[in-house]
Write an enzyme that holds these catalytic residues in place. Structure first.
Site, PDB file in Angstrom:
ATOM      1  N   LYS A  38       0.841  -1.207   0.000  1.00 47.95           N
ATOM      2  CA  LYS A  38       0.000   0.000   0.000  1.00 47.95           C
ATOM      3  C   LYS A  38       0.879   1.262   0.000  1.00 47.95           C
ATOM      4  CE  LYS A  38      -0.420  -0.373   5.051  1.00 47.95           C
ATOM      5  NZ  LYS A  38      -1.272  -0.930   6.120  1.00 47.95           N
ATOM      6  N   TYR A 263      12.461  31.694   5.290  1.00 51.38           N
ATOM      7  CA  TYR A 263      11.169  32.349   5.503  1.00 51.38           C
ATOM      8  C   TYR A 263      10.951  32.716   6.968  1.00 51.38           C
ATOM      9  CZ  TYR A 263       9.521  31.083   0.810  1.00 51.38           C
ATOM     10  OH  TYR A 263       9.353  30.965  -0.537  1.00 51.38           O
TER      11      TYR A 263
HETATM   12  C1  PLP Z   1      -0.512  -1.919   6.841  1.00 52.69           C
HETATM   13  C2  PLP Z   1      -1.066  -3.192   7.316  1.00 52.69           C
HETATM   14  C3  PLP Z   1      -0.242  -4.315   7.523  1.00 52.69           C
HETATM   15  C4  PLP Z   1       1.265  -4.260   7.457  1.00 52.69           C
HETATM   16  O1  PLP Z   1       1.761  -3.777   8.692  1.00 52.69           O
HETATM   17  P1  PLP Z   1       3.324  -3.642   8.963  1.00 52.69           P
HETATM   18  O2  PLP Z   1       3.407  -3.206  10.380  1.00 52.69           O
HETATM   19  O3  PLP Z   1       3.827  -2.620   8.017  1.00 52.69           O
HETATM   20  O4  PLP Z   1       3.933  -4.982   8.708  1.00 52.69           O
HETATM   21  C5  PLP Z   1      -0.853  -5.508   7.850  1.00 52.69           C
HETATM   22  N1  PLP Z   1      -2.199  -5.597   7.982  1.00 52.69           N
HETATM   23  C6  PLP Z   1      -3.016  -4.532   7.833  1.00 52.69           C
HETATM   24  C7  PLP Z   1      -4.478  -4.703   8.041  1.00 52.69           C
HETATM   25  C8  PLP Z   1      -2.472  -3.296   7.502  1.00 52.69           C
HETATM   26  O5  PLP Z   1      -3.292  -2.239   7.371  1.00 52.69           O
END
Ligand code: PLP
Length: 367
Positions: A38, A263
């Site tokens: 993701k 800035y």
């Molecule tokens: C993002 C996510 C993961 C992965 O988690 P990590 O801590 O990055 O390994 C796993 N399960 C769900 C439901 C997630 O949203």
């Protein structure tokens, strides 16, 4: 889009595969692995990562539907779980052979009405239970109604039942995690009995894989670990660094005592200061909170702190006492100047730092 930017995010695919194997070795032989790509592969490049690891993984997961479609358009044929679909996405999910997480009665019923109307059979869906994170998912006592609804429609089949740990990296919350694991077990025993077949079960994210080997169930969901972060320094040291963020010095200034920098004149020199201007700013993921001495970069292996406010496209850093020239390399993150140390020093987490690295920054794939 052409990208001639000199600020570059290097993505080391060999290191990602090394990390994948490191986690796979922690699993029992039959335990499957889902890799989470993701948010552009945690800020890296989801497509390059997916292409590089797909032969060694059973599933991919993305948060949103469009992220799944991008993988399909890049030719990835591995099953893809969409963790957070909306009702308005469901037709696209089917069209692209993506598999939805169904986390509420609203989305469950909406999905079944589409699969029914398209006369599909056994379309794979994933049912998420809320075991304590209180984010997405059905309640534990909703098993009977869910299984009743699904049993009445053969257009869908439950490919998996899952939940998510709230504090898998936190040893102080071990009892809470154990209670989530126990609750998940109870829910899934009940669910399997009522549905009459055995969906795959999965609960663990990266730190769950490391800290709760008894809870790997049928599959684990590897996210941040693939990208080289083990959620503590010890585990991270067993992994290889996947992403390195580098830039160059555009210009060097010598600022006299009493002059200001940047800035709002946020920095006023109380002595002569040498500064370097670097082409990376808050639009690239360098949060404004890292300005005024909080964040830093590395130039010739020496720490140069950000002075004044972070601009949209630039930062100025203090290079007084550092021997360097315009055009020299600047390291924001690499295997020495680590994301985890920076996260600790700036009071954030690796997840936030790497996913904030903007799409404007050029990606360079190391194979
Ligand atoms: C993002 C996510 C993961 C992965 O988690 P990590 O801590 O990055 O390994 C796993 N399960 C769900 C439901 C997630 O949203």
């Amino acid at each position: 889009m052409k990208n001639h930017s000199v600020t570059t995010l290097q993505i080391d695919l060999k290191a990602a595969n090394f990390n994948l194997n490191y986690f796979k070795e922690k699993l029992k032989e039959n335990t499957k692995i889902l890799v989470v790509v993701k948010a552009f592969g945690y800020g890296s490049d989801a497509i390059e990562i997916a292409k590089s690891v797909h032969k060694s993984v059973d599933y991919f997961a993305v948060a949103y539907t469009d992220e799944g479609i991008a993988l399909r358009e890049a030719g990835i044929n591995t099953p893809i779980l969409v963790l957070h679909p909306q009702i308005s996405n469901l037709e696209l999910i089917i069209k692209n052979c993506l598999e939805p997480n169904l986390y509420s009665f609203g989305i469950l019923k909406a999905f079944i009405s589409i699969t029914d109307s398209q006369k599909l059979t056994d379309y794979p869906v994933h049912i998420k239970f809320n075991t304590g994170l209180n984010r997405l998912g059905f309640k534990p006592d909703e098993v009977s109604i869910i299984t009743k609804i699904i049993s009445e429609h053969n257009s869908v089949k439950v490919a998996s039942i899952f939940s998510h740990l709230a504090a898998s990296e936190d040893k102080n919350e071990r009892n809470f995690s154990l209670s989530q694991i126990a609750l998940f077990e109870k829910i899934t025993v009940d669910f399997k009995q009522k549905i009459g077949y055995k969906p795959q079960l999965h609960l663990c994210n990266t730190s769950g894989i490391l800290n709760y080997p008894q809870a790997h169930f049928d599959m684990v969901r590897l996210g941040i670990g693939l990208y080289g972060f083990g959620n503590d320094e010890n585990e991270t040291s067993n992994l290889k660094n996947v992403i390195s963020l580098k830039s160059i010095i555009s210009q060097i200034h010598t600022i006299k005592k009493g002059e200001s920098i940047g800035y709002n004149r946020a920095f006023i020199a109380d002595k002569e200061v040498k500064t370097a201007t670097i082409p990376i700013g808050h639009a690239d993921g360098i949060n404004r909170k890292f300005g005024n001495g909080i964040g830093y970069v590395s130039i010739n292996n020496q720490k140069a702190v950000i002075i004044g406010n972070v601009c949209m496209d630039m930062i100025m850093v203090d290079i007084s006492g550092i021997d360097c020239n315009e055009g020299d390399e600047v390291v924001i993150f690499d295997n020495q100047q680590t994301v985890e140390k920076f996260a600790k020093d700036t009071n954030t987490i690796s997840y936030e730092l790497i996913t904030a690295i903007s799409q404007r920054i050029k990606r360079e794939i190391l194979i």
